[in-house]
Each structure stands twice: as C-alpha cells, then as structure tokens.
Design an enzyme around this catalytic site. Sequence first.
Site, PDB file in Angstrom:
ATOM      1  NE  ARG A  83      -2.976   6.664 -13.359  1.00 39.49           N
ATOM      2  CZ  ARG A  83      -3.031   5.137 -13.269  1.00 39.49           C
ATOM      3  NH1 ARG A  83      -4.463   5.118 -13.227  1.00 39.49           N
ATOM      4  NH2 ARG A  83      -2.348   4.500 -13.791  1.00 39.49           N
ATOM      5  CB  CYS A  90       3.093   8.943 -14.008  1.00 43.41           C
ATOM      6  SG  CYS A  90       4.624   8.810 -13.415  1.00 43.41           S
ATOM      7  CD  GLU A 103      -4.137   5.200   3.375  1.00 50.06           C
ATOM      8  OE1 GLU A 103      -3.166   4.997   2.418  1.00 50.06           O
ATOM      9  OE2 GLU A 103      -4.965   4.760   3.693  1.00 50.06           O
ATOM     10  CG  HIS A 119       1.302 -11.877  23.743  1.00 51.48           C
ATOM     11  ND1 HIS A 119       1.827 -13.027  24.693  1.00 51.48           N
ATOM     12  CD2 HIS A 119       0.137 -12.381  23.646  1.00 51.48           C
ATOM     13  CE1 HIS A 119       0.750 -13.602  25.067  1.00 51.48           C
ATOM     14  NE2 HIS A 119      -0.347 -13.391  24.515  1.00 51.48           N
ATOM     15  CD  GLU A 178      -8.775  -0.133   5.482  1.00 56.62           C
ATOM     16  OE1 GLU A 178      -7.605  -0.681   5.515  1.00 56.62           O
ATOM     17  OE2 GLU A 178      -9.197   1.029   5.043  1.00 56.62           O
ATOM     18  CE  LYS A 185      -7.710   3.984   4.916  1.00 57.03           C
ATOM     19  NZ  LYS A 185      -8.004   3.016   3.808  1.00 57.03           N
ATOM     20  CG  ASN A 228       2.420   7.049 -16.876  1.00 56.49           C
ATOM     21  OD1 ASN A 228       2.731   7.807 -16.816  1.00 56.49           O
ATOM     22  ND2 ASN A 228       0.858   6.574 -17.149  1.00 56.49           N
ATOM     23  N   GLY A 229       6.081   4.414 -16.508  1.00 54.45           N
ATOM     24  CA  GLY A 229       7.005   2.981 -16.672  1.00 54.45           C
ATOM     25  C   GLY A 229       8.281   3.349 -16.205  1.00 54.45           C
ATOM     26  CE  LYS A 286      -8.152   5.076  -4.953  1.00 51.99           C
ATOM     27  NZ  LYS A 286      -8.461   4.810  -3.627  1.00 51.99           N
ATOM     28  CD1 TRP A 289       4.058   8.676  -6.542  1.00 57.06           C
ATOM     29  CD2 TRP A 289       5.229   7.296  -7.150  1.00 57.06           C
ATOM     30  NE1 TRP A 289       4.292   8.250  -5.368  1.00 57.06           N
ATOM     31  CE2 TRP A 289       5.308   7.119  -5.983  1.00 57.06           C
ATOM     32  CE3 TRP A 289       6.303   6.481  -7.943  1.00 57.06           C
ATOM     33  CZ2 TRP A 289       5.784   6.292  -5.126  1.00 57.06           C
ATOM     34  CZ3 TRP A 289       6.901   5.325  -7.109  1.00 57.06           C
ATOM     35  CH2 TRP A 289       6.675   5.275  -6.033  1.00 57.06           C
TER      36      TRP A 289
END
Length: 656
Positions: A68, A43, A536, A552, A529, A533, A141-142, A651, A115
């Site tokens: 965040r 957060c 997400e 395979h 990557e 990208k 936060n936590g 982030k 968050w």
Amino acid sequence: MRQKVVIGISPGKPTFFCSAPCFLQLKFLLLPVIKNPYDSPMCGIVAYIGKRPAVPLLVEGLRRLEYRGYDSAGLSTLGNGRLHTRKRVGRVDALATLIREQPIDGSIGISHTRWATHGAPSDANSHPHADASGKITVVHNGVIENYQALKDALVKEGHSFASDTDTEVLAHLIGKHYAEGKLKDERGLLDAARAALRQVVGTYGIAALSSDCPGVIVGARRGSPLVVGIGQGEHFLSSDVNAIVAHTRDVVYLNDYDLVAVRADDFRVERLDEGEARVEISKVAHDAGAAEKGDFPHYMLKEIFEQPQTIQNAMRGRFNRNESSAALGGLNLTSTELRNVDRIIMTACGTSWHAALVGEYLIEEIARVPCEVEYASEFRYRNPPIDKNTLLFAITQSGETADTLAALREAKRKGHKALGICNVVGSTIARESDGGVYLHAGPEVGVASTKAFTAQVTVLALIALLLGRLRHLSAMQGSRFIQELESIPDKITRILKQHDAIREIAAKYKDARDFLFLGRQCNYPVALEGALKLKEISYIHAEGYPAAEMKHGPIALVDEKTPSVFICPQDAIYEKTMSNLEEVRARKGRVIAIATEGDTAISRKADDVIHVPKTIDALYPLLTNIPLQLLAYHIAVQLGRDVDKPRNLAKSVTVE
Ligand code: M6R
C-alpha cells in the site's frame, strides 16, 4: 445528548453489496464543512492490543501492508508506562533492522507504512507522530487539507513541529484538546480525538496511543478504510484485513465518521456526530495463506499462475443452465429491470478500465446494449447525461480507488442505480454499491494487477450473457458461450506451460527502450493492458494502439530497435491485423506475435510467436492477455526491477 454506542460483538449480516445505509446521507447533511471526502493517501496502518508482544505482530502486519506504500515505516508501543517510537525511511526491512538495533517492548502498539504526500520520505516525516507532550502518538492515512491553518494557530500558541507532515499537526491538535480537557483517561482521549477531528478538513484513517491510557487504542475513519479485528483477549485495528487475517477472520469494517476505542477484551464504536453507531461483524473469506507468495519468487508470478483457478471462482455458481444464461443475484435487479436497461456506463481506472473496454465489446457484441467506458477521474467531474434506463458499473479490484468511488457516489447522488464489480470483500465500493458482483479472485498483492483483470473480464462476460439472453441471444448461442467460457481455465493452463519459452523471448527484447503493443477489436484493450503492464513494472516506455491506427502516427516509432507486440489471434479480423503486421515488418520492426495455436503462417512473418488455444472471438482477451503478463514480468525481473513494488506506485490509489 450522549452518543449511542455499540460495545463488542453483534451478530452481523454479510456486507456483500448491500444497499447504502443511511449514514451516507447523514454525512452530507451533518458535516458539510468537509470537502474532498474521497481523497486519502494509500498508506497502511496496523495496531495491536492484547497480551502478546506487539512489535513482531506489527512488523509482520506492516510487511503484509507494504504494497500500500513503501516510502517509510514506523511504530510506537507502550511499555513500562512509556511510549517508545521507532521509525525509518525506506522499506519495512529498514524498520525491522532499526528495531533489532534498538529493541522496544509492550503489548499495545500502532504502526504505519507510508506513501508520501506532505513532506518527502525521511525519518522525521515517518509516522507515528507525537503531540507536544510526547504522551500521545498518532499514525494517519489521509490528507488534512487545512493543516497549514491549524499549524499556524498551534504555532502561535507555542507548539513547535519536528516534521513537514499534516499528521503531526493532527497529533498536536489531539494532544491540545486532551491537555485542555478535564478527563485524563480513555474518555478524555476519545473526546480529544473527536474535538480534533471535528476541526479537520480532509480525510483520515487514524490510530492513536497515549501513555495515560495503556489499555486502549483510539481509531477513527473518514475516507480511508479502517477495520477492527476481533481476537480472543486481543484486538487489531488495520487499514486492510490482509494485515491481520493471520490472527483473526472476524472483522468490523468501520464506517466514515466512526470513532473506536479498541481494548484487549472488547471495542466500542461511537459516531463523530454522536449519532448511532452501526457495528456488523463480517467473516473474512480467505485465510492468510491466500496472501502469501508460497514457492513463487514474486506475488505477481503467483497471481498470474492462479488465473485458471480465479476464473473458475469468478464463474462458480453463476450459470443458470436451464436457461442457458448467467445467475447474478447480487445485481439486485429483476429480469424486467435488466430488460429495460438501454445503456451501460462502466467507470474505472488503470487495468480495471482496460477490463471495462473488453466488457464494452462483450456486452455490445453479445447483448447489443450500448456501452460507454469512462475513466473514473474524468467521469466524476464531467456531467454526462444519464437517463433512468442507464446502468452504471464501477469496476475495481480494491474497491477503494478514490476516483472510482467518487464516480460511483456521483451517479448515486443523482439517483441512478450504481453497481460494483469488485474484488475486495467489504471494501468501500462494495458496501456503497446498490448491488454488484464480487470477483472472488482472492487477495491480489502484486501492485501490477493480473488475476483481477481476467476475473473482471469473466464477470463482464457473464453480464453480457445475462443481458443477451434477456434479448436476442438464443438458448443455443447461450449454451455455446457457457461451454466456451468453461473451457478457458484449461486453455490458460496450456498457455502457462510456455512460461520458460516466454522467459527466453523476454531476454531477447529486455534492452529495448520503447515497445508498441498492437491489437484490434477486443484485443485493442489487451494491447493497452500489455503496454501498461510492461511500463509499470519494467519502466520501459510502451504504447498500446489499435493496430490499424498505428499508421496514423506511432508507425514513426518503428525501427529495428522498437519491437511491436501484435495480438493477432485467428479471429474475424485476422487478415486485417496481418496487414498491419506487414507494415511494421516493411519498416524493419521486430515483431512478437500472440497467435492462435496451429497458425503456422505467422512464424514466417514474426520474429517470435507465443501461441494461445483457439476460442471464440469475444473471449480471446482472456487468453491473449496471459503471455503479455508473463512477458512484462520476465523483462522486469531480468532488468532487476522490484516487480511487486514498482517505484512511485501503490496498490490502492486512494488519492485523486
Ligand atoms: O483497485 P482498482 O482496480 O480500482 O485499481 C485501479 C488501478 O489503480 C490499477 O488497475 C492500476 O492501474 C494497477 N497498477 C495496474 O496494474
């Protein structure tokens, strides 16, 4: 024993990858009850005390922190001797609307963007949370791991709760200690916070406000970043310098177990264990403009376009031309120590892990030093053998990723040298590493990492050069490598000029439900990557695979509806990759090729081609990755996705 304190300003030395100070050891010795110390939700906190109206500053700060966490937002101010709280589920815009409808004032306030962990996103679960008296509010936060036991005990004492959060329990606990204490002032509030936090198992960065103490904000941190911003007659407290850098660049990064009283004119740091506090003032290197979108519609696009510059920044001053080598003094290792390194472990998460995979290729190819790349989340709980000549690199944009931090600490705990490759100056990993290299990429705000990846690969190329020149790499080879690296920014500028063409290609493929990304050697991590990208930010399923491994299993996915993105520059293995491309074509798969300029043959085989300039094999990832960033970006925009704040993500991932 009274605690020693430091008040206000002390001349600080830069925190650039210094050795771990002794407070790290103190933590383990003095506060063993606290487990899981690196796990804290992502957060954002911003608090202000001064003479200006707090609300606009807090809302502006929250907007800068929204990357965040963006489930809900809220704030409390103190005005006319009373606490005023506004909070609302959703984005900061929703909070701003609420405040327009129900205005509040005051020149002291705390605020939060969330968050969600404990309790779904809702108005009631949004921060700030009040204590039983309604005189104290807290943002946090936590994770308070023992919140249920604390809550049960408080309920027995008659407390009732309005939310499902662990934070409300902390607010009640602080309020209880404050009510039971003799002092009804700033000292009383600090002591109450200290007493409450000593009962807590878990992690926190907090800011607290009390209507009894209109001249102070109390903050504390353990496992969640918190920084004091020093202004003229005003101070800030925030989880991220980006929230406050528009107002001050003088900051103090608090350490775990710091407790701080922030007033308009000064601040005072104490230790939770009443030991000696350390205060160092640092200068934030970037200004607020660096964290703004400018004329770009999204941060992600801005950050993609910044790459010619950020790669230059990552290289600046880091070549030793006399020796055709790299100069990386921040590693804090002598040439002899570097020569003695016989194994490298790189640990990271997400995009940084992909950069590490490119680094493995670069270092093994150029320096012939064996490398291993480990997901930090696996490394931290494994017990891999590491000997005295093994060097560990923790690679991270934010410097706050919980798993990467835990992996670094685990290596250090065993007595190994652990270095950081990190973007955010003053971040926890930067401060706890034995040395390292900053990326100098500037703030990366888009949740999807772009410029950090290319800066990380650039730094890893420099490390490969340095280690190579201490081994078998000749001066001629070193010079050629430098020359090639220095040409990369201009080559990226050329790729970026294909922006419009890539937008058109995106339009052709945006409705596909699955994508394959295929590459070989150092372009295999680029495939990973590219797939990350795309998924997400567009929510399209995508898989990255080594191109030859595709037959395979993943080849079963290939049909006319599943496009394959082939990363097939004209490198040593080009012909082999082309054979894999033919295998996809034979099954009616559509192909987007990332190919070298001048490769005309590929146009006959691929449906769409995006060209990159020629470079040496080992440096192709710096080029081939750029079209994939743009492709993902345009597909996501055309699908109407929230590119900079994709769902469910944040982030800095500070939970494990
Ligand atoms: O800050 P870090 O580099 O440690 O972050 C690691 C990952 O969380 C990050 O790369 C994440 O995967 C990004 N969303 C990728 O775009």
